[in-house]
Design a protein around this motif. Structure first.
Motif, short mmCIF file in Angstrom:
data_model
loop_
_atom_site.label_atom_id
_atom_site.label_comp_id
_atom_site.label_asym_id
_atom_site.label_seq_id
_atom_site.Cartn_x
_atom_site.Cartn_y
_atom_site.Cartn_z
N ARG A 102 60.99 35.82 101.77
CA ARG A 102 61.35 35.10 102.75
C ARG A 102 61.05 35.53 104.25
O ARG A 102 60.38 36.69 104.20
N VAL A 103 60.45 34.68 104.92
CA VAL A 103 60.10 35.12 106.60
C VAL A 103 61.49 35.21 107.32
O VAL A 103 61.96 34.17 107.55
N ILE A 104 61.87 36.50 107.68
CA ILE A 104 62.90 36.76 108.39
C ILE A 104 62.57 37.99 109.39
O ILE A 104 61.97 38.97 109.07
N ASP A 105 63.10 37.59 110.74
CA ASP A 105 63.10 38.74 111.69
C ASP A 105 64.23 39.85 111.52
O ASP A 105 65.38 39.46 111.76
N ALA A 106 63.86 40.78 111.38
CA ALA A 106 65.06 42.05 111.12
C ALA A 106 65.98 42.38 112.37
O ALA A 106 67.14 42.98 112.14
N THR A 107 65.40 41.69 113.29
CA THR A 107 66.22 41.82 114.44
C THR A 107 67.33 40.71 114.76
O THR A 107 67.96 40.65 115.85
N ASN A 108 67.26 39.71 113.79
CA ASN A 108 67.91 38.34 114.14
C ASN A 108 69.30 38.44 113.06
O ASN A 108 69.22 38.25 111.83
N TYR A 109 70.53 38.94 113.58
CA TYR A 109 71.63 39.09 113.03
C TYR A 109 71.99 37.92 112.13
O TYR A 109 72.24 37.84 110.98
N ASN A 110 71.91 36.65 112.86
CA ASN A 110 72.31 35.56 111.95
C ASN A 110 71.48 35.20 110.78
O ASN A 110 72.05 34.70 109.70
N SER A 111 70.32 35.45 110.93
CA SER A 111 69.33 35.02 109.90
C SER A 111 69.64 36.00 108.71
O SER A 111 69.46 35.57 107.50
N LEU A 112 69.96 37.18 108.77
CA LEU A 112 70.24 38.25 108.12
C LEU A 112 71.60 37.96 107.41
O LEU A 112 71.56 37.94 106.07
N ILE A 113 72.51 37.71 108.13
CA ILE A 113 73.93 37.63 107.46
C ILE A 113 73.82 36.39 106.71
O ILE A 113 74.78 36.09 105.65
N ASN A 114 73.28 35.32 106.80
CA ASN A 114 73.05 34.14 106.05
C ASN A 114 72.54 34.44 104.68
O ASN A 114 72.59 33.26 103.71
N LEU A 115 72.01 35.52 104.30
CA LEU A 115 71.66 35.89 102.85
C LEU A 115 72.61 35.96 101.99
O LEU A 115 72.56 36.12 100.89
N GLY A 116 73.86 36.47 102.57
CA GLY A 116 75.04 36.19 101.71
C GLY A 116 75.83 37.39 101.62
O GLY A 116 75.37 38.51 101.69
N LEU A 117 77.32 37.37 102.30
CA LEU A 117 78.20 38.34 102.52
C LEU A 117 78.37 38.98 101.06
O LEU A 117 78.93 38.45 100.17
N ALA A 118 78.46 40.40 100.98
CA ALA A 118 78.72 41.36 99.83
C ALA A 118 78.18 41.01 98.77
O ALA A 118 78.68 40.90 97.60
N ARG A 119 76.86 40.51 98.87
CA ARG A 119 75.83 39.87 97.77
C ARG A 119 75.00 41.14 97.25
O ARG A 119 74.87 41.09 95.91
#
Length: 265
Positions: A102-119
């Protein structure tokens, strides 16, 4: 635009410019630094199990994502350089069912958390956190992304020995008729966080941004968010007889941490 946002965008643009050069240089097996220092200790601390889901943060051209797949893991790897991710996909055709880039910015909390809680069973970041302008959103998100007791293993340049203004010193001395060589470093500052420009590979198109932080900065941030430090390695190169240049033998150039998500009480 705030100072942090400017640093984040500047860092990202520089890595986009350097991406293809870095991929060509690292190739399929990465360099000696990663092969001898980073990978062995990281694999030991991760202790990968078959079918674990692991998040590979700032995965670059996917070298370690592919290694995780070889060890039997399922992997989601991300980087904020779209060029790096494109190169990673081209190099990972043999593991298309195990690695998802994936292309994701590690400083973007919302983009990261959308990967899935407790996954995720675990997460890893090889030599990346010192290149990220603001790591707080990433650490906060990881606490949500990891399962209870999930681990995060990451390596960085050793902040005690590699910081802005550090000088490498190589000296020789005639001691009773024998030439003795000594390597040392000179430092003049350590405690305060500081961005600076650096060359990770000689010849890369442009210097990239690095962000010096003390050991206490990292440990206090993780503990505040709900992690506990349960392992740490400081690898260095095996001693070689060649004595005509500086190398990292007794002074570790990197440090590798394992933080564990604390169980809820």
């Amino acid at each position: 635009m705030g100072e942090w946002q400017e640093l984040i965008q500047d860092s990202q643009s520089k890595w986009e410019e350097n991406a293809e050069y870095w991929d060509d240089y690292m190739g399929e097996e990465s360099n000696r630094f990663h092969r001898e220092l980073i990978r062995p200790s990281t694999e030991q601390l991760l202790n990968v199990k078959e079918n674990q889901l692991i998040l590979d943060i700032a995965c670059g051209n996917g070298n370690f994502s592919r290694r995780l797949a070889e060890l039997g893991a399922q992997v989601i790897g991300f980087d904020y350089s779209s060029k790096m991710i494109e190169r990673a996909k081209q190099r990972t055709k043999g593991y298309v069912h195990q690695v998802d880039y994936r292309v994701i910015d590690a400083t973007n909390y919302n983009s990261l958390i959308n990967l899935g809680l407790a996954r995720f069973d675990a997460a890893v970041a090889n030599m990346a956190l010192m290149d990220i302008a603001d790591i707080t959103p990433l650490i906060r998100a990881l606490h949500g992304l990891l399962k209870e007791n999930g681990t995060f293993v990451f390596s960085i340049t050793h902040p005690c020995f590699q910081m802005p203004g550090m000088k490498k010193v190589h000296e020789t001395e005639d001691v009773d008729g024998e030439i003795v060589a000594r390597n040392s470093i000179q430092i003049s500052k350590y405690l305060n966080p500081e961005p600076y420009k650096a060359l990770g590979i000689q010849g890369q198109p442009v210097p990239h941004l690095m962000f010096h932080r003390s050991l206490s900065y990292y440990i206090n941030l993780f503990c505040k968010i709900g992690f506990v430090l349960d392992a740490m390695e400081e690898p260095s190169f095996n001693y070689e007889y060649e004595k005509n240049q500086f190398d990292w033998y007794e002074i570790p150039p990197v440090i590798i941490f394992r933080f564990r998500k604390c169980p809820q009480t």
